[in-house]
Design a protein around this motif. Structure first.
Motif, PDB file in Angstrom:
ATOM      1  N   GLN A  50     -22.721  -2.933 -48.198  1.00  0.00           N
ATOM      2  CA  GLN A  50     -22.258  -1.787 -47.418  1.00  0.00           C
ATOM      3  C   GLN A  50     -23.432  -0.964 -46.896  1.00  0.00           C
ATOM      4  O   GLN A  50     -23.416  -0.507 -45.760  1.00  0.00           O
ATOM      5  CB  GLN A  50     -21.319  -0.910 -48.258  1.00  0.00           C
ATOM      6  N   VAL A  51     -24.460  -0.794 -47.704  1.00  0.00           N
ATOM      7  CA  VAL A  51     -25.656  -0.075 -47.257  1.00  0.00           C
ATOM      8  C   VAL A  51     -26.298  -0.807 -46.083  1.00  0.00           C
ATOM      9  O   VAL A  51     -26.692  -0.187 -45.082  1.00  0.00           O
ATOM     10  CB  VAL A  51     -26.660   0.098 -48.419  1.00  0.00           C
ATOM     11  N   LEU A  52     -26.392  -2.118 -46.169  1.00  0.00           N
ATOM     12  CA  LEU A  52     -26.983  -2.902 -45.084  1.00  0.00           C
ATOM     13  C   LEU A  52     -26.150  -2.814 -43.817  1.00  0.00           C
ATOM     14  O   LEU A  52     -26.696  -2.709 -42.710  1.00  0.00           O
ATOM     15  CB  LEU A  52     -27.144  -4.363 -45.514  1.00  0.00           C
ATOM     16  N   ILE A  53     -24.837  -2.838 -43.959  1.00  0.00           N
ATOM     17  CA  ILE A  53     -23.959  -2.725 -42.790  1.00  0.00           C
ATOM     18  C   ILE A  53     -24.134  -1.356 -42.138  1.00  0.00           C
ATOM     19  O   ILE A  53     -24.233  -1.249 -40.906  1.00  0.00           O
ATOM     20  CB  ILE A  53     -22.491  -2.979 -43.196  1.00  0.00           C
ATOM     21  N   ASP A  54     -24.181  -0.311 -42.950  1.00  0.00           N
ATOM     22  CA  ASP A  54     -24.362   1.038 -42.423  1.00  0.00           C
ATOM     23  C   ASP A  54     -25.707   1.180 -41.713  1.00  0.00           C
ATOM     24  O   ASP A  54     -25.793   1.769 -40.621  1.00  0.00           O
ATOM     25  CB  ASP A  54     -24.245   2.070 -43.541  1.00  0.00           C
ATOM     26  N   ASP A  55     -26.771   0.651 -42.307  1.00  0.00           N
ATOM     27  CA  ASP A  55     -28.092   0.721 -41.690  1.00  0.00           C
ATOM     28  C   ASP A  55     -28.144  -0.070 -40.387  1.00  0.00           C
ATOM     29  O   ASP A  55     -28.769   0.365 -39.413  1.00  0.00           O
ATOM     30  CB  ASP A  55     -29.161   0.206 -42.650  1.00  0.00           C
ATOM     31  N   ALA A  56     -27.498  -1.222 -40.358  1.00  0.00           N
ATOM     32  CA  ALA A  56     -27.473  -2.027 -39.133  1.00  0.00           C
ATOM     33  C   ALA A  56     -26.725  -1.281 -38.027  1.00  0.00           C
ATOM     34  O   ALA A  56     -27.146  -1.311 -36.856  1.00  0.00           O
ATOM     35  CB  ALA A  56     -26.827  -3.377 -39.405  1.00  0.00           C
TER      36      ALA A  56
END
Length: 68
Positions: A50-56
């Motif tokens: 989820q953190v990676l999706i948000d950052d992307a």
């Protein structure tokens, strides 16, 4: 080779005897305890995803803002 076969038969026999011990009590564990570490790792992986999706998404918005 005959000696190796004899050793293998003896080893299997000893394992069989050890497995058939009548005095041994079964290990009592609940299903929750068995999979606890795996479920914790899965939850952590979901959080990281989820953190990676948000950052992307943030990076995508920044790139779109810069190109306009």
């Amino acid at each position: 080779m005959n000696n190796l076969f004899k050793k293998a038969v003896v080893a299997c026999f000893l394992l069989f005897l050890a497995a058939c011990n009548e005095n041994a009590e079964p290990i009592k564990t609940s299903d929750k305890e068995v999979f606890k570490t795996q479920t914790e790792a899965l939850e952590k992986a979901k959080q990281v995803e989820q953190v990676l999706i948000d950052d992307a998404e943030t990076q995508r918005k920044n790139i779109n803002a810069q190109t306009q």
